[in-house]
Design a protein around this motif. Sequence first.
Motif, PDB file in Angstrom:
ATOM      1  N   CYS B  32       0.849  -1.205   0.000  1.00  0.00           N
ATOM      2  CA  CYS B  32       0.000   0.000   0.000  1.00  0.00           C
ATOM      3  C   CYS B  32       0.877   1.245   0.000  1.00  0.00           C
ATOM      4  O   CYS B  32       1.490   1.588   1.005  1.00  0.00           O
ATOM      5  N   GLY B  33       0.946   1.909  -1.155  1.00  0.00           N
ATOM      6  CA  GLY B  33       1.799   3.086  -1.302  1.00  0.00           C
ATOM      7  C   GLY B  33       1.494   4.177  -0.296  1.00  0.00           C
ATOM      8  O   GLY B  33       2.380   4.631   0.426  1.00  0.00           O
ATOM      9  N   PRO B  34       0.233   4.613  -0.229  1.00  0.00           N
ATOM     10  CA  PRO B  34      -0.081   5.688   0.716  1.00  0.00           C
ATOM     11  C   PRO B  34       0.262   5.325   2.164  1.00  0.00           C
ATOM     12  O   PRO B  34       0.570   6.213   2.955  1.00  0.00           O
ATOM     13  N   ARG B  36       2.864   3.712   3.163  1.00  0.00           N
ATOM     14  CA  ARG B  36       4.279   4.022   3.351  1.00  0.00           C
ATOM     15  C   ARG B  36       4.487   5.528   3.434  1.00  0.00           C
ATOM     16  O   ARG B  36       5.369   6.010   4.130  1.00  0.00           O
ATOM     17  N   MET B  37       3.638   6.286   2.704  1.00  0.00           N
ATOM     18  CA  MET B  37       3.775   7.734   2.726  1.00  0.00           C
ATOM     19  C   MET B  37       3.241   8.338   4.023  1.00  0.00           C
ATOM     20  O   MET B  37       3.645   9.427   4.421  1.00  0.00           O
ATOM     21  N   PRO B  40       5.922   8.479   7.700  1.00  0.00           N
ATOM     22  CA  PRO B  40       6.729   9.568   8.293  1.00  0.00           C
ATOM     23  C   PRO B  40       5.884  10.572   9.075  1.00  0.00           C
ATOM     24  O   PRO B  40       6.357  11.150  10.057  1.00  0.00           O
ATOM     25  N   ILE B  41       4.619  10.753   8.659  1.00  0.00           N
ATOM     26  CA  ILE B  41       3.743  11.684   9.384  1.00  0.00           C
ATOM     27  C   ILE B  41       3.397  11.086  10.746  1.00  0.00           C
ATOM     28  O   ILE B  41       3.421  11.769  11.763  1.00  0.00           O
ATOM     29  N   SER B  74     -10.057  -0.646   4.147  1.00  0.00           N
ATOM     30  CA  SER B  74      -9.348   0.394   3.426  1.00  0.00           C
ATOM     31  C   SER B  74      -8.116   0.738   4.247  1.00  0.00           C
ATOM     32  O   SER B  74      -8.219   0.844   5.475  1.00  0.00           O
ATOM     33  N   ILE B  75      -6.986   0.833   3.593  1.00  0.00           N
ATOM     34  CA  ILE B  75      -5.789   1.270   4.309  1.00  0.00           C
ATOM     35  C   ILE B  75      -5.129   2.387   3.517  1.00  0.00           C
ATOM     36  O   ILE B  75      -5.286   2.420   2.288  1.00  0.00           O
ATOM     37  N   VAL B  91      -9.765   7.218   8.085  1.00  0.00           N
ATOM     38  CA  VAL B  91      -9.623   6.318   6.944  1.00  0.00           C
ATOM     39  C   VAL B  91      -8.970   7.063   5.798  1.00  0.00           C
ATOM     40  O   VAL B  91      -9.332   8.199   5.493  1.00  0.00           O
ATOM     41  N   PHE B  93      -5.572   8.544   3.504  1.00  0.00           N
ATOM     42  CA  PHE B  93      -4.539   9.486   3.894  1.00  0.00           C
ATOM     43  C   PHE B  93      -5.146  10.856   4.098  1.00  0.00           C
ATOM     44  O   PHE B  93      -5.912  11.330   3.286  1.00  0.00           O
ATOM     45  N   ARG B  94      -4.831  11.430   5.234  1.00  0.00           N
ATOM     46  CA  ARG B  94      -5.374  12.724   5.608  1.00  0.00           C
ATOM     47  C   ARG B  94      -4.224  13.649   5.973  1.00  0.00           C
ATOM     48  O   ARG B  94      -3.165  13.185   6.368  1.00  0.00           O
ATOM     49  N   PRO B  95      -4.453  14.961   5.901  1.00  0.00           N
ATOM     50  CA  PRO B  95      -3.406  15.885   6.321  1.00  0.00           C
ATOM     51  C   PRO B  95      -3.025  15.677   7.783  1.00  0.00           C
ATOM     52  O   PRO B  95      -3.849  15.248   8.589  1.00  0.00           O
ATOM     53  N   SER B  97      -2.668  17.789  10.032  1.00  0.00           N
ATOM     54  CA  SER B  97      -3.491  18.587  10.951  1.00  0.00           C
ATOM     55  C   SER B  97      -4.782  17.859  11.312  1.00  0.00           C
ATOM     56  O   SER B  97      -5.268  17.957  12.441  1.00  0.00           O
ATOM     57  N   LYS B 101      -6.041  16.722  15.076  1.00  0.00           N
ATOM     58  CA  LYS B 101      -7.366  17.042  15.629  1.00  0.00           C
ATOM     59  C   LYS B 101      -8.021  15.800  16.221  1.00  0.00           C
ATOM     60  O   LYS B 101      -8.634  15.842  17.287  1.00  0.00           O
TER      61      LYS B 101
END
Lengths: 315, 107
Positions: B32-34, B36-37, B40-41, B74-75, B91, B93-95, B97, B101
Motif C-alpha cells: 500500500c503506497g499511501p 508508506r507515505m 513519516p507523518i 481500506s488502508i 480512513v 490518507f489525511r493531512p 493537521s 485534531k
Amino acid sequence: MADEIDIAIIGAGPAGLAAGVYAARGDRKTAIFERNILGGQIATTGDVENYPGFPEGVNGLDLALAMQAQAERFGAEIRYEHVTGITPGAEGSPFVLNTEDGQELSAKAVIVTAGADYNKLGVPGELELVGKGVSYCATCDAAFFRNVPVIIVGGGDAAVDEAIFTTRYASKVYLVHRREELRATRLLQDCLFANEKIEVIWNTVIETINGDDAVTSATLKNIVTGETRDLPVEAVFIFVGQTPNTSVLRGLVPLDPGGHAIVNLWMETPVSGLFVAGDIRAEAARQLVSAAGDGATAAIRAEHYIADHYGAPGS
Amino acid sequence: MAHPADTSDATFDADVIQNDTPVLVDFWAPWCGPCRMVAPIVEELSTEYDGRVKFVKLNTDENPGIASKYGIRSIPTLLVFKGGEVAGQIVGFRPKSDLQKRIEAVL
C-alpha cells in the motif's frame, strides 16, 4: 521573521519534487510543503510504464521516494504543513506564506505544484461508506475484496487501469461509465476488453451506494432508458476526474474555466516570483514526465528571478 | 525520532486493549503506497505526543484477525483506542493537521 526560505514549493508530487531537486541544487534554501502525503497521485499508482529511463516500468511509489531522496540530498526540506495563504510582498521583498497551524513564513519565490484531487461522485451513501467499501484508491484497497464482485466508476485512464488491476482479487469487476465510449488510451482499452472478469456497463450512473456497516450494493440508472436496478457488490472504486487544488491561488492569478492556473511557458504567473507547475496549470499534458519537466522549468526560472532581485546564493 | 512498534493478532490485547494511555494503531500493508507515505507523518506525531499517546502499527497481511475484527476495508486506517475501545477513526490518507485534531479529541 524566523523562517526565511528562498524557494517555497507547495505540493510534494512529481512537479514539486523535481522543482525541489533543481532549486536545492542551485544552492537556494528550499522547502517543499505537503498538506497530505508525499508523491501526490503517483503514491496511489501502481506501475508507471511511460516514465523515460525505466524500460521495464517503475513502481510509482518507489519513484516518488527516489525523487524525495534526490531533493533531500541537495538540501531541500520536506515539511508536512498546509500552506493556506500566499501574499506577495512589495516589489523586491519576499512573499508571506501562512500555514493552517498559524505559522507565518517568508519566501523569495514560490512555486505552486499542488496538483489535483480525485473528484467525489456526490451520491447518497458515498461519504458514509468510505473505508467500508467506497474507495478512491484501488491499489490500496482492492486486496480487501477477494473473490467478491466490485464496481469501478469512470471511463478514463485511471478507471480502466484500476479496473484491470482489481481483477487480480475480485471475482467480477463492473466498469460503470456514463457514456457509451471510454476516454482511456487505446492500449488500456485493449487490455480491458480482453479481460473476461470485466463487464462494462455503458450509459449508466450510480444513484446510491447502499449498505449499513459495509457496501452491499449500488443502485444503477441507465441514463438512456431511465431504468434503475440494484447491483450487489462489496466495493465501489471511484475514478471520475480531478479538480485542481488552486484554492490558495484564487484571486491571485487567472484561472481557466476548469480552475487551472494560466501560466506562460516559463511557468510564470502575472505575479512576479510566483510560479505554477504540473497538473494544476492550464494546458498541461497531465503526465508524470511533463509534471516533472514543469517543476524543473519553474525552479530554473525562480532561481533567475531571485538572482535578479536578491543576488547570488549566500549574498 | 520515535518509531511506532509493531503489534500483531497475538499481542494486540496486551499492546492496545490493556494499555492505560490512548493508543493509535496504524493499519498498513507493504503493497500500500499511501501507507508508506503516511508512516513519516505518524512518526512525527509519535514524537509530538510521546508519553501521552502510544503509537503502534499492524500489518494487515500478517494479522488478518484484528484487521477483520475492526472491519478494516481500506488502508491506511488509523484507529485511536482509549480504555480498550475505538475512540477515533481516520480512513485514508489525511493531512497531518486532521490527524492531530482526531488525537486531541480523544485526549
